[in-house]
Structures are given as C-alpha cells and as structure tokens.
Scaffold this motif. Structure first.
Motif, short mmCIF file in Angstrom:
data_model
loop_
_atom_site.label_atom_id
_atom_site.label_comp_id
_atom_site.label_asym_id
_atom_site.label_seq_id
_atom_site.Cartn_x
_atom_site.Cartn_y
_atom_site.Cartn_z
N GLY A 146 0.89 -1.18 -0.02
CA GLY A 146 -0.16 -0.01 -0.16
C GLY A 146 0.75 1.14 -0.02
O GLY A 146 2.05 1.24 -0.23
N LYS A 147 0.28 2.36 0.22
CA LYS A 147 1.02 3.75 0.38
C LYS A 147 0.15 4.51 1.49
O LYS A 147 -1.13 4.33 1.70
N ILE A 148 1.20 5.27 2.07
CA ILE A 148 0.73 5.98 3.09
C ILE A 148 1.03 7.52 2.90
O ILE A 148 2.13 8.00 2.51
N SER A 149 -0.14 8.25 2.94
CA SER A 149 0.06 9.76 2.64
C SER A 149 -0.56 10.41 3.69
O SER A 149 -1.38 9.93 4.73
N ASP A 150 -0.59 12.09 3.50
CA ASP A 150 -1.32 13.01 4.49
C ASP A 150 -2.62 13.31 3.78
O ASP A 150 -2.94 12.93 2.65
N ALA A 159 7.22 6.31 7.27
CA ALA A 159 6.17 5.93 8.22
C ALA A 159 6.31 4.47 8.71
O ALA A 159 6.74 3.65 7.86
N ASN A 160 6.05 4.14 9.89
CA ASN A 160 6.13 2.97 10.39
C ASN A 160 4.82 2.10 10.31
O ASN A 160 3.62 2.58 10.54
N ILE A 161 5.07 0.84 9.93
CA ILE A 161 3.72 -0.03 9.59
C ILE A 161 4.15 -1.33 10.61
O ILE A 161 5.07 -2.13 10.28
N LEU A 162 3.43 -1.55 11.41
CA LEU A 162 3.53 -2.83 12.46
C LEU A 162 2.16 -3.47 12.68
O LEU A 162 1.25 -3.05 12.76
N ASP A 173 8.74 3.43 1.82
CA ASP A 173 10.11 3.85 1.10
C ASP A 173 9.95 5.40 0.62
O ASP A 173 9.06 6.05 1.02
N PHE A 174 10.67 5.59 -0.13
CA PHE A 174 11.02 7.15 -0.94
C PHE A 174 9.49 7.63 -1.44
O PHE A 174 9.36 8.84 -1.34
N ASP A 175 8.72 6.66 -1.92
CA ASP A 175 7.40 7.14 -2.61
C ASP A 175 6.54 6.97 -1.48
O ASP A 175 5.17 6.91 -2.06
N GLY A 176 6.72 6.75 -0.40
CA GLY A 176 5.42 6.48 0.58
C GLY A 176 4.79 4.95 0.64
O GLY A 176 3.71 4.91 0.88
N LYS A 177 5.37 4.17 -0.41
CA LYS A 177 4.95 2.80 -0.47
C LYS A 177 5.40 1.78 0.63
O LYS A 177 6.54 1.96 1.03
N SER A 207 -5.48 -6.95 -0.31
CA SER A 207 -3.88 -7.13 -0.60
C SER A 207 -3.26 -5.90 -0.92
O SER A 207 -2.06 -5.68 -1.06
N ASN A 208 -4.20 -4.57 -1.05
CA ASN A 208 -3.75 -3.44 -1.23
C ASN A 208 -4.36 -2.52 -0.33
O ASN A 208 -5.53 -2.21 -0.49
N ILE A 209 -3.62 -1.61 0.34
CA ILE A 209 -4.23 -0.64 1.14
C ILE A 209 -3.56 0.86 1.39
O ILE A 209 -2.43 0.72 1.33
#
Length: 1016
Positions: A146-150, A159-162, A173-177, A207-209
């Motif tokens: 997935g991807k994390i954004s504001d 960003a941390n994913i646990l 990563d560099f692209d927020g993925k 499978s994708n968030i």
C-alpha cells in the motif's frame, strides 16, 4: 471597508512526476546531490556521550545519526531502563551490543529498520546481511502492500507499519509505499508517523491498502520557533503564540501575509491604511509603543524583512514573541515584539513533487453610502430656512423644476434646466460614490512550487504571481507582484550542513491622481446628489468631462511605484557533538525603490459653477525618485545542551551585527509641454534635484540559558548587550536582561486523577528589559539643511541656495528602556483538544526621548531631546481554540480577544498644554463636550427671539453664566456661537485636576447649549 466576494475556480493540486521528469529535475541539482549517506549499518559510525538516560533516548539519538528506524513491541522490550554510553565514531553494531548487553534483547536488520525482539527463537545478526534481509526470520503467510500519505496527498516516507501484537513491521519507502508479509488475512496494521495520529487498519482480506494519516493538531510536542532556535511548545516560559500558515490561510485568495494573519494571534494587530491593492501594512503587538514611534521586528528565516515582500504561500509557520523575555534576544529592533516567519522547505527522502494553485476573485466595497435625492436634499434646505443654494439658485424654483423634470424626463436629456437668468438647475440625481467606488476589483493568484530531497539534501523552489485591481473606477489602482524563492540544504559531511536561501520580489503599484485618493473620497461624500456626472456640453459644442471624483481618477495621471528586492541568505551548521553545535549566518539584501509622479489637471467642467478650466501647463510637474537600500547582517552563535538524569540544561551564546545604508536621488521639473508624455525631458521649467543618504549599524552579544527539572519546573534567563550608531559615543551600549519561569502543574502527581480532563495546566511569569533605538539616525548631531531662497542667483538664473541654522541637540541621550511584566496561564482539556491561554501584562517604556525643558520663544529653537518621558501600557489577552478530527476530517474552532490601555506617566509639560503629552494622558483619548442643559424661550426677553429662535436677549440674571457652580474648579462656560469653538488663552488647563471648559466669556449670547470638556 472592503467586502471580498471571491470565487475560487481552482483548488490546489499536487501531482507526481514520471521517471523521466524526475531525472530531469535531479540533473538540475546535480551539484547539490553529490554527497549521499551510505545508510548501511556496516558503515554507520555513532558518536555520543550520555549519562543515565533511558534506552529510548539512545535509540532516538541513533535514528537521528543514521537514518535507521527501530521497531519493537513495548510490552516485550523495556526501553525505560537507564544506561550510560560514551562512544566516538564507533560502529553501530558495537553500540547496540553495549546498549543491550545482558538484557536478553536481539536485533535484526530489514533494509532501513532495526527490529528489536526477545532472544528466544531468534538468531542475533552479528553483522547485517549483504542483501539487507533478515536471516532465520520466520516468514508470515499473507502479503499486503500500500501507500501512506497525509490529507493533502503528500506521501510520507519513513512511516512505520507494524502488525498489531507482533514485532513484525516495515517502513514506507521514498515514494511512501510499503509491502509487508503478515500472519493472516485478518491482521491489523498499526501505522504511525511523527506529528500524526496513529491509525489502526484491518487487512480484512485486502492485498492493497492506501492509508491517509491526519496531523495531530492537539499535540503539545509541537515545535515552536523562538529566538535563534526552537523549543517544544510545552516547554515555553515566555509569552509566545504560534500559528501554521496553511491553517490560517486555507484556500482563501489572500495576496499578502498580513491579511492572512489578521485575527489569528492574540495581541497581534494588523491594520491597513486603505483598501488599495498592495497597501503597506501596519503591525502592532500589545498596544502603543513609544511617543517616538516603534514597531515589531519581522524576521523571515531569522532575517529582517518587510511583511509585504514575502509570498504567504511560502510561509510554513509564524511565531509571535510578545514579552521581553522571549523577544529580548533580538535586541535593538525587538523592543516591541518580534514576528518570526519560517518558510517552507523540502523534506529528506521525498520524490520531486510539483504543487500548483490558482485562485481568482473579486473585491467590492461592502458599504456604499446612500445619498439623499435632489428633492429630499432641497426639501431639507427649505425646512431649515435656506432660501438659496450653490451659485444663488432659488430653492423653491429648484423644487419646481424637479416637478417639471419628473413629469417629462425626456425633455431634459442632460438632467439640467437653465433658467431665464442663466442659472443651471440640476434636476436629475447622481450617485458620485458609486461612480467612484462601485467597481468590482478583479484579483488573481498563481503559485507553483517544486520540492523534494534525498538522504542528505533537500530543496524547494517556488514562484508566485499576484495581480490585483482596486475598486476605484478605471484601472489606475492596481498592484502586481512576482515572487521567486529557493531553498537548498545539504549535508556536506556528517557534521556540517549548508543552507542557501534566495528571495526575489518585483512589484509595481499604481495610484490615481498622485495617490491623493483620500481627497477624492471626501469629495464624493460631501458633494450632494445634484452634481452632474459624465460629460457636459461646452459653448463650443464640444463634450468635456465634469470634475467629479470618478472622472478625475479616469483622466488624471497615475503614480507608479516600482519595488525590487533581492535577498541572499547562507547558513553553516557544524555539529561538534550531539550536544554542541555552532551556526554562522550571513545575509545580503538589496532593495530598489523607484517612483514616478506626474502632476497635472486635465480640462474639466466644474460640477457646481459649470465653469470650464482648460489644461494649464503652468500648474503641471513631473517628479521622479530612485532609491537603493542595502542591508548586511552576520550572526554567529553556538548552542550546548545536556541531559543529566532529571535535569536538562541548554546554553545559547551569540553575536549579531547589522548594517543598513540608504541612498536616494530625487528630481522634479515644472511646466510639462504635453500631459500625454510626462517626464523630466518633456518639461520646460527649472529642474530641482536633491539626494539623500542615511545609514546605521547595530552590534549585539546575546545569551540564553534554559533549565528544566523533570519537565515540570522550567526556567529561562536571557541577556543582550547592544550597541547602536544612533547614539553618541559613550552612550551607544546598554545591557538588557530578562528572565522567565513556568510550572507545569499538570505534571505533578496530585494532578494525575484530573489528567483525562485537565491534560495541561501551566503557570508562567516573565520580567525583563529591551532597549529601543527608534530615533533619527543622526539625532545627536546638529545638522544644517540647505533650502531654496526667494531670490535669484544672477549667475545661474536659478533660485539661490542657503543653509538653515542647526537645531539645538543633546549628545547625552541614550537608549529607551522597554520593561515588561507578564503573567500567563496555559490550559489544555480533553487530551489538549481544547486549549486556552490567558496573559496579563504591563509594559513600561521608560526614558523616552522628549524635549528636556521649555525654552523662551526668543531663543528661536526647540528644546533638545533627552530621556525625560515615561509611559505605561497594561493589557490582557485570551485565546481559546478547539481542534479535533473525525476520521480523516480535521477541523478547528477558536477565537481570541485582547485589550490594552496606555497612559503617560512622566512628561515635561509645564504649561499644561492639552494638545501635547501630559502626565495622565490616555493615548487615543477623545476630548468632547457634555451638555449642561438647553436654553428655552423662558430664558429670553419676551418677543426678542425671531421666527428662527435667533437674536434674542437673555433675561437679567441669566447672562453671562447659567448654573454657575461657586467652586472655581467646576466653572462652566457656554458655547456662544454654537460652533463648538471654545478656546481661552493658549489652550491650557490651569489645573489638570479640574473639569472645565476653556472658553471666551466676552462673546454675545445666542441661542445655544452650555457645555463642559471632560478631562481624563
């Protein structure tokens, strides 16, 4: 007053660029992208010297030095244990061995992550595998990406994913993925990022968030910019308010930062002299400053700057330092507060991102006065007994002509009836105010920026265009501004960082009729509705404009003001250790100001007398001015901080030097040959030229010491030793100390039960002094100014030049001292979603420069300035704001209110002049009259009053006074002529404690009122 009726056609958009565009942009910055961090554990070297600190503190230190992120389960890994560690350029693995020796904790590497786990069932990595994969790591069964954004669509790298309940995690990563293998399809992901609310998301077979994080608006860990540094908001001890520009600006089509900040900060008052586009802004913090003037210091990235010079879309945050303790570190120019503006910058590990916003709107006068119609106006004149008006027109005749016009308007197409006597009677009403101010001013704003960064370098480049048209008729009140800003920051080494910032502003402002639009507005209001508008017919049969305000704007010349600013700012930061840094800053700014002001009056028909005046070259002129101002500033300062258990110390010491130089050349010439080609070369009169030079310099040594105990008891001490060229030798330097303290009551054990409701409770107090140097650059020098005489030099044919005698000056005056006492309380409720701040303050401006003594008039000069006056300002401020979010929807609601009053406490006014300063004077007070009753017909001789109740004779015993109080301190005089002009002698109060009217009792009595002046 203006009402902004605006329509935003475009919202701000952010869009990603493809790989080819990325490469193109990166090539533009090749020279600044050469230094890259290797980022691998086998090369990472750690330096730190920490005594008895929590493991969590050490881990944060490692993250800041290496870029690695630690992932662990707080329930299984105890990071509250205290350790001591002293290493110098030691490999990361050896540092981890020291930290966790004997703790039963193992650590494994996954790309840029260090995962901490209990040793059971795991093999500790003695060195990171070459492929950066975890060895002997049990692989879960379900994959998710997935991807994390504001909320603005900006990706969040790092960003941390646990996976909840485990130590299984990763980072974007560099692209927020991100991609992560989890234990099963029903796993829950815990996503966190510094400054944002932590969010839990259920995989639920997906499978994708894509996840959107919301900024934590109520966090007290917010970092606030203060003098030469930053502090956590929760640790502030002085009176400091801060706002984030994007929050107060929003999507409003605001063209300058001042309008965006209006009403956003308690105690900060921003006003505009008019509604003209590009109008300069007046800034005030906490009331009246000094009888000699003064204003807050505005700093953009630690550099003095005009608030109008910066694009509001480039501003990240604004901090307002209001008391002496917080502002004193800036010294000479900060006596009345500081506005600290921090601009936006790129972020590390962020792909190049373009942002473009465009907004258009219209401005329109919110209120247009409605005038009485010609019939209503003339009827009122008749009721008042006025028989004629203007140029002798008879009122009754005029009303008759209006009846005639209204019966057949087509018979009088120009709305004017001429009598047999040749008098013009205007019978059709006009709306001069609407003709003058009823235009909808078009406004458009365009902003484009690109920002991004690598592991070691960040950059941001922005370009903005502001184009505004005012609300006057025509297009001669306009403002256009171009802004270009660049910011580049790069790590030259692991310890040395270089930042380069440049700003360019180019602006053109046009004002109608040499900028004298205030007089035009007065004319539009004062002239009655029987004034013709548009064009009229001359005896020759030609059309000519009436001299109305609208026509004067449309046909008269325009003043042009060109402003250009170039500013370069360089900053070097060297971190000797984690606790000790040294910073050097240098600023160069060049400002160019050019002015063009043609002056002439075209041919107009007078709207009252109907006389026609042609263009007269003898009353025409052209003025041009060219000014250049250069500014240089150097700041050198170092900071040292240390944590010793529950004790935290921080010391800042620095040096500041500024030099400003202004040069200007003015020239004007009379008698323009043609109004269509105004200029110095198209005039035939004498050329008058002059030049102007002024400069000043300041130097200062400053220091700040901070101490906190358990983050509950906070103390700050500031000192500034300032020198200014505006004072004579021996009087140029002064030392100004200040101190502040705070008690975080909410952190005490006895407050723990109230924590769910009262999450923050802090008491503050500050006291200190700042020096004010707001005085003429050469006030201590006797100067002789040249001037033109009224005789002609026979050799040159020009007016002769002479020199005025110098004024009396004193070289013994020195700094004014601004002393402030402030008490404040900060409250936070419900996890700080509701925040309240209250401050009470007293600010004294002492030793103000004023005439030292009254001198005999025969001396021919005024008394020299000395430090002989004081004033005191008392006020309070209240701010309440509620911030929260519902899912991804973030909202806030708040208000602030403040008040202050200033009184003169010391001033030499031996004669008691009320048109000057005096002890007890309240700044802004208004003198007026209070009635003591009205005369009635019973007060006059029977039959002596005429039909208009005038010309009567007062009864015996009534004149010359009525209701006279025998107390001489309460004598009441009468306004004899009813014109409000009541004077006596030299306009003085014999006893400032009395309440009396100062009148002339020798006037004859007419029907009027008695009055007294209220002296406060």
């Amino acid at each position: 007053m203006k009402n902004n009726n605006r329509i935003g056609l475009f919202k701000s958009h952010s869009f990603r660029i493809n790989l080819a565009m990325k490469l193109t942009v990166l090539l533009l910055f090749t020279s600044i992208l050469t230094v890259q961090a290797n980022g691998y554990a086998q090369k990472a070297k750690i330096s730190m010297n920490l005594e008895k600190v929590k493991i969590q503190k050490v881990l944060e230190n490692i993250e800041s030095q290496t870029g690695f992120k630690f992932l662990y389960d707080n329930n299984k890994i105890d990071t509250s244990k205290e350790v001591s560690i002293k290493v110098l350029k030691t490999p990361l693995l050896e540092v981890l061995d020291q930290i966790f020796k004997g703790s039963g904790v193992s650590y494994v590497f996954n790309k840029k992550q260090i995962i901490l786990k209990p040793k059971e069932g795991l093999i500790k990595a003695s060195s990171p595998p070459e492929d950066n994969k975890i060895e002997h790591f049990e692989q879960p069964q379900y994959s998710i990406s997935g991807k994390i954004s504001d909320v603005n669509g900006m990706v969040l790298p790092g960003a941390n994913i646990l996976e909840k309940g485990t130590t299984n995690g990763t980072q974007t990563d560099f692209d927020g993925k991100f991609s992560l293998d989890v234990s099963n399809e029903n796993a829950v992901l815990v996503i966190s990022y510094i400054g944002y609310f932590t969010k839990e998301v259920s995989v639920a077979g997906q499978s994708n968030i894509d996840v959107v994080l919301t900024e934590n608006a109520s966090s007290l860990d917010e970092v606030v910019v203060v003098g030469y540094g930053t502090q956590k908001k929760v640790n502030l001890t002085g009176a400091v308010s801060s706002v984030k520009m994007d929050e107060v600006l929003g999507d409003r089509p605001v063209s300058d930062a001042g309008k965006a900040l209006q009403g956003s900060v308690p105690g900060l008052q921003i006003t505009y002299g008019s509604g003209q586009p590009g109008q300069d802004v007046d800034i005030n913090i906490r009331g009246f400053e000094s009888i000699n003037g003064g204003e807050p210091l505005v700093l953009v990235d630690n550099v003095p700057m005009d608030l109008n010079d910066i694009n509001p879309r480039d501003i990240e945050s604004v901090s307002v330092l209001k008391d002496a303790s917080s502002a004193s570190i800036y010294g000479a120019r900060a006596a009345f507060g500081v506005v600290l503006i921090t601009t936006k910058k790129g972020k590390k590990n962020q792909a190049p991102t373009f942002n473009y916003s465009s907004t258009i709107g219209w401005n329109k006068a919110s209120t247009i006065l409605e005038k009485a119609s010609p019939r209503e106006f003339l009827t009122a004149l008749k009721d008042w007994g006025q028989d004629d008006f203007w140029s002798g027109q008879d009122v009754d005749t005029w009303l008759g002509y209006i009846d005639q016009y209204e019966a057949n308007p087509s018979a009088y197409p120009d709305g004017i009836i001429t009598s047999d006597a040749g008098l013009n009677y205007v019978v059709r009403g006009s709306d001069m105010i609407s003709d003058f101010l009823n235009q909808s001013g078009f406004q458009q704003l365009h902003n484009l920026s690109i920002n991004g960064g690598s592991e070691s370098t960040t950059y941001r480049v922005s370009f903005g265009v502001t184009d505004e048209d005012g609300i006057m008729a025509g297009d001669k009140d306009t403002y256009r501004r171009y802004n270009l800003n660049t910011n580049i920051s790069t790590d030259l080494t692991s310890k040395l960082n270089f930042t380069m910032n440049s700003l360019y502003k180019n602006a053109l402002r046009k004002d109608p009729v040499s900028g004298n639009w205030n007089q035009l507005y007065k004319d539009a209001i004062n002239q009655p509705s029987m004034v013709p508008s548009g064009y009229g017919m001359l005896e020759s049969g030609e059309l000519a404009p009436y001299g109305t305000p609208a026509n004067r704007v449309l046909l008269s010349p325009v003043t042009k003001a060109y402003d250009q600013v170039i500013r370069l700012f360089g900053k070097l930061t060297y971190d000797f250790t984690d606790d000790f840094s040294v910073i050097a800053e240098y600023t160069y700014q060049n400002s160019v100001n050019n002015r063009e002001r043609p002056s002439y009056t075209p041919g107009f028909i007078h709207p009252v007398t109907f006389d026609y005046s042609e263009y007269n070259p003898n009353s025409s002129s052209y003025f041009a001015s060219n000014g250049r101002e250069t500014y240089n500033a150097l700041n050198l300062y170092g900071s040292f901080g240390k944590d010793l258990g529950n004790h935290n110390f921080k010391l800042l010491v620095g040096y500041n030097q500024e030099y400003n130089q202004l040069k200007r050349f003015d020239a004007d010439r009379q008698f323009l040959v043609s109004p269509d080609l105004p200029g110095l070369s198209t005039g035939i009169g004498l050329v008058n030229a002059s030049d102007f030079y002024s400069d000043y310099g300041v130097v200062g040594f400053f220091s700040r010491f901070n101490y906190s105990y358990k983050d509950k008891y906070l103390f700050e001490l500031n000192g500034r030793y300032d020198g200014s060229s505006r004072f004579a030798k021996g009087k140029r330097f002064g030392y100004f100390p200040s101190a502040s303290a705070a008690w975080r009551v909410s952190e005490e054990d006895f407050m723990s039960t109230l924590k769910p409701v009262l999450s923050n409770f802090k008491l503050r107090v500050s006291y200190g002094e700042i020096g004010n140097q707001d005085v003429n650059n050469y006030a201590y020098l006797p100067t002789m100014n040249p001037y033109e005489t009224n005789w002609i030099n026979t050799q040159t044919g020009a007016l002769g030049v002479s020199i005025k005698s110098p004024n009396l000056v004193s070289d013994s005056f020195t700094w004014e001292t601004v002393r402030t006492l402030d008490f404040g309380v900060d409250l936070g409720f419900f996890d700080n979603r509701l925040q309240t701040t209250f401050d009470w303050y007293e600010r004294e401006t002492l030793d103000m420069l004023a005439p030292g003594a009254e001198l005999p008039a025969v001396l021919g000069g005024s008394a020299p300035l000395n430090n002989v006056a004081d004033l005191s300002t008392k006020g309070w401020e209240l701010s309440v704001i509620f911030k929260d979010n519902i899912g991804d929807f973030k909202y806030s609601l708040g208000f602030n209110v403040f008040d202050s009053q200033t009184k003169i406490t010391k001033y030499n006014n031996e004669s008691g002049l009320i048109n000057s300063y005096y002890v007890g004077k309240t700044i802004g007070e208004i003198w007026g009259y209070t009635t003591d009753g009205f005369f009635t017909v019973d007060d006059f001789e029977p039959g002596s009053l005429n039909a208009n109740l005038r010309g009567g004779t007062l009864l015996d015993g009534i004149a010359p006074f009525r209701n006279v109080d025998p107390n001489p301190g309460d004598v009441r005089y009468v306004d004899l002529n009813g014109d409000g002009q009541i004077w006596r002698g030299n306009n003085t109060l014999e006893d400032p404690g009395d309440q009396r009217i100062i009148g002339n009792d020798s006037r004859r009595y007419q029907y009027g009122i008695t009055a007294t002046a209220d002296y406060k």
